[in-house]
Design a protein around this motif. Structure first.
Motif, PDB file in Angstrom:
ATOM      1  N   ILE A   1       0.807  -1.221   0.000  1.00 14.42           N
ATOM      2  CA  ILE A   1       0.000   0.000   0.000  1.00 14.42           C
ATOM      3  C   ILE A   1       0.841   1.272   0.000  1.00 14.42           C
ATOM      4  O   ILE A   1       0.312   2.368  -0.177  1.00 14.42           O
ATOM      5  CB  ILE A   1      -0.984   0.026   1.182  1.00 14.42           C
ATOM      6  N   GLY A   2       2.146   1.132   0.203  1.00 17.56           N
ATOM      7  CA  GLY A   2       3.021   2.293   0.136  1.00 17.56           C
ATOM      8  C   GLY A   2       2.884   3.259   1.301  1.00 17.56           C
ATOM      9  O   GLY A   2       3.165   4.453   1.159  1.00 17.56           O
ATOM     10  N   LYS A   3       2.452   2.763   2.449  1.00 16.89           N
ATOM     11  CA  LYS A   3       2.314   3.597   3.646  1.00 16.89           C
ATOM     12  C   LYS A   3       2.968   2.900   4.829  1.00 16.89           C
ATOM     13  O   LYS A   3       2.858   1.677   4.978  1.00 16.89           O
ATOM     14  CB  LYS A   3       0.836   3.813   3.985  1.00 16.89           C
ATOM     15  N   PRO A   4       3.648   3.645   5.693  1.00 15.97           N
ATOM     16  CA  PRO A   4       4.188   3.019   6.902  1.00 15.97           C
ATOM     17  C   PRO A   4       3.064   2.636   7.858  1.00 15.97           C
ATOM     18  O   PRO A   4       2.042   3.318   7.945  1.00 15.97           O
ATOM     19  CB  PRO A   4       5.081   4.105   7.502  1.00 15.97           C
ATOM     20  N   ILE A   5       3.251   1.534   8.542  1.00 14.41           N
ATOM     21  CA  ILE A   5       2.262   1.022   9.488  1.00 14.41           C
ATOM     22  C   ILE A   5       2.910   0.856  10.853  1.00 14.41           C
ATOM     23  O   ILE A   5       4.029   0.346  10.962  1.00 14.41           O
ATOM     24  CB  ILE A   5       1.701  -0.335   9.028  1.00 14.41           C
ATOM     25  N   ILE A   6       2.202   1.278  11.882  1.00 10.85           N
ATOM     26  CA  ILE A   6       2.623   1.021  13.253  1.00 10.85           C
ATOM     27  C   ILE A   6       1.548   0.163  13.903  1.00 10.85           C
ATOM     28  O   ILE A   6       0.398   0.585  14.015  1.00 10.85           O
ATOM     29  CB  ILE A   6       2.782   2.322  14.068  1.00 10.85           C
ATOM     30  N   SER A   7       1.898  -1.036  14.312  1.00  8.76           N
ATOM     31  CA  SER A   7       0.975  -1.868  15.075  1.00  8.76           C
ATOM     32  C   SER A   7       1.378  -1.814  16.539  1.00  8.76           C
ATOM     33  O   SER A   7       2.547  -1.608  16.865  1.00  8.76           O
ATOM     34  CB  SER A   7       0.990  -3.312  14.566  1.00  8.76           C
ATOM     35  N   ALA A   8       0.394  -2.004  17.400  1.00  6.04           N
ATOM     36  CA  ALA A   8       0.636  -1.818  18.832  1.00  6.04           C
ATOM     37  C   ALA A   8       1.793  -2.670  19.343  1.00  6.04           C
ATOM     38  O   ALA A   8       2.693  -2.178  20.033  1.00  6.04           O
ATOM     39  CB  ALA A   8      -0.645  -2.132  19.604  1.00  6.04           C
ATOM     40  N   ASP A   9       1.793  -3.963  19.004  1.00  4.33           N
ATOM     41  CA  ASP A   9       2.829  -4.832  19.544  1.00  4.33           C
ATOM     42  C   ASP A   9       4.194  -4.529  18.929  1.00  4.33           C
ATOM     43  O   ASP A   9       5.214  -4.582  19.615  1.00  4.33           O
ATOM     44  CB  ASP A   9       2.465  -6.300  19.325  1.00  4.33           C
ATOM     45  N   CYS A  10       4.225  -4.202  17.620  1.00  5.57           N
ATOM     46  CA  CYS A  10       5.513  -3.877  17.003  1.00  5.57           C
ATOM     47  C   CYS A  10       6.104  -2.607  17.613  1.00  5.57           C
ATOM     48  O   CYS A  10       7.319  -2.506  17.800  1.00  5.57           O
ATOM     49  CB  CYS A  10       5.362  -3.724  15.495  1.00  5.57           C
TER      50      CYS A  10
END
Length: 276
Positions: free
Chosen positions: A237-246
Motif C-alpha cells: 500500500i506504500g504507507k508506513p504502518i505502526i501496530s501496537a505490539d511492534c
C-alpha cells in the motif's frame, strides 16, 4: 528496589532479559513473536495479570490497573531488564492521558529499576519518533468504546486522527458480536483488506496505526508471523504502518540497546539502521 545480585551479569540466564504481561485470560502471542526477531542473547518470560472473572471491559482495566505494578515488581525481583505490557486499552482506560501513563511508567522505573513500556503509550511514542503528525486508525477487532478511547488517547498525544474504524466499518464482518465471537482470530486476508480500506479513507495520513494485533490465520490454519504481515502490507500500500505490539517491541529493543533481526516492519528496520 531491584535485588543487588542482578547487577552481576554472570548471575543472569540471558544477557538481555525481557518480561511480558498481557490481559487476564489471554494466551498472548507477543513473547513468541518478539523472540522470532530478537537477536541471540535475549530471553523472554511472561506473567499474566490474574483476575478471577474477566470480560475485557474497560472498567475492569481501571479496577485492576494497580496489578501492573505487581508485575513490574515480580519481574524486577527475577532480574528482568525491561517489562513490556501487551494490551493497548490499559493505557487509556479510565480517561488516562499519555502524560498520566508517562508518569506511571517513570514511577515504576524509579521504584523497581526496570523500565516499563505499555502498548498504548508505545503507539504515541512510535508515531512521534517517525515524525508523523496525522494518522489513520485501523481499529481491527476493537469494540467501539475501546476504539474511541484509544483514538482519544492518540489525539491527546498530539496526533491528528483522519480516520478510525474496525472490521465492521470496513465491511469485513457484519456485527461487533460476530467480531467478538471470533476471539481475536481472523482470516489472513483481513490484514491486507482492512489496511487497504483504511488507506483509501485517509490518503493524506502520514502513518496507518493498528490498535491491536489480531491473530491472522494462514490457509493451513496456523498463525501468520505478524511482523512479516505488517512489512508485506507496507510494501503493497506504500504507507508506513505502526501496530501496537511492534511499537512495543521497538521500545523494548531500544531500551536493551540491541537491534532486531530477520523480518521486521519499517519501524523496526529503522531501529536496526540506527543501531548499526
Amino acid at each position: 528496589m531491584k535485588p543487588e545480585r542482578w547487577n552481576d551479569p554472570s548471575k543472569k540466564i540471558f544477557p538481555h532479559q525481557v518480561g511480558f504481561t498481557a490481559p487476564p485470560h489471554d494466551f498472548d502471542a507477543a513473547p513468541h513473536d518478539f523472540l522470532r526477531i530478537a537477536p541471540e542473547g535475549v530471553g523472554a518470560h511472561g506473567r499474566l495479570i490474574h483476575v478471577e472473572e474477566y470480560a475485557h471491559q474497560l472498567s475492569q482495566r481501571v479496577d485492576n490497573f494497580h496489578k501492573l505494578e505487581e508485575v513490574v515488581h515480580c519481574m524486577s525481583n527475577a532480574g528482568a531488564d525491561v517489562v513490556g505490557q501487551v494490551g493497548t486499552n490499559w493505557s487509556h482506560a479510565g480517561g488516562k492521558t499519555p502524560a498520566d501513563i508517562r508518569a506511571f511508567c517513570d514511577r515504576m522505573e524509579d521504584t523497581y529499576q526496570v523500565p516499563l513500556h505499555m502498548a498504548g503509550m508505545s503507539l504515541v511514542e512510535a508515531a512521534k519518533d517517525m515524525g508523523a503528525k496525522s494518522i489513520a486508525v485501523n481499529g481491527v477487532y476493537f469494540w467501539p468504546d475501546w476504539r474511541e478511547g484509544t483514538t482519544r488517547f492518540l489525539a491527546d498525544g498530539g496526533l491528528d486522527i483522519l480516520y478510525s474504524g474496525n472490521f465492521v466499518n470496513h465491511g469485513l464482518m457484519g456485527t461487533q458480536e460476530e467480531v467478538n465471537e471470533a476471539t481475536w482470530i481472523f482470516p489472513g486476508d483481513f490484514a491486507l483488506k482492512s489496511f487497504e480500506y483504511v488507506a483509501e479513507q485517509a490518503p493524506d495520513a502520514d502513518v496507518l496505526i493498528s490498535l491491536g494485533m489480531p491473530n491472522f490465520r494462514r490457509a493451513d490454519g496456523l498463525p501468520l508471523r505478524m511482523v512479516s504481515v505488517v512489512r508485506e502490507i507496507e510494501e503493497k500500500i506504500g504507507k508506513p504502518i505502526i501496530s501496537a505490539d511492534c511499537a512495543l517491541y521497538w521500545n523494548i529493543f531500544r531500551t536493551l540497546g540491541v537491534a532486531p533481526v530477520g523480518d521486521q516492519p519499517r519501524l523496526l528496520a529503522s531501529l536496526q539502521e540506527t543501531a548499526a
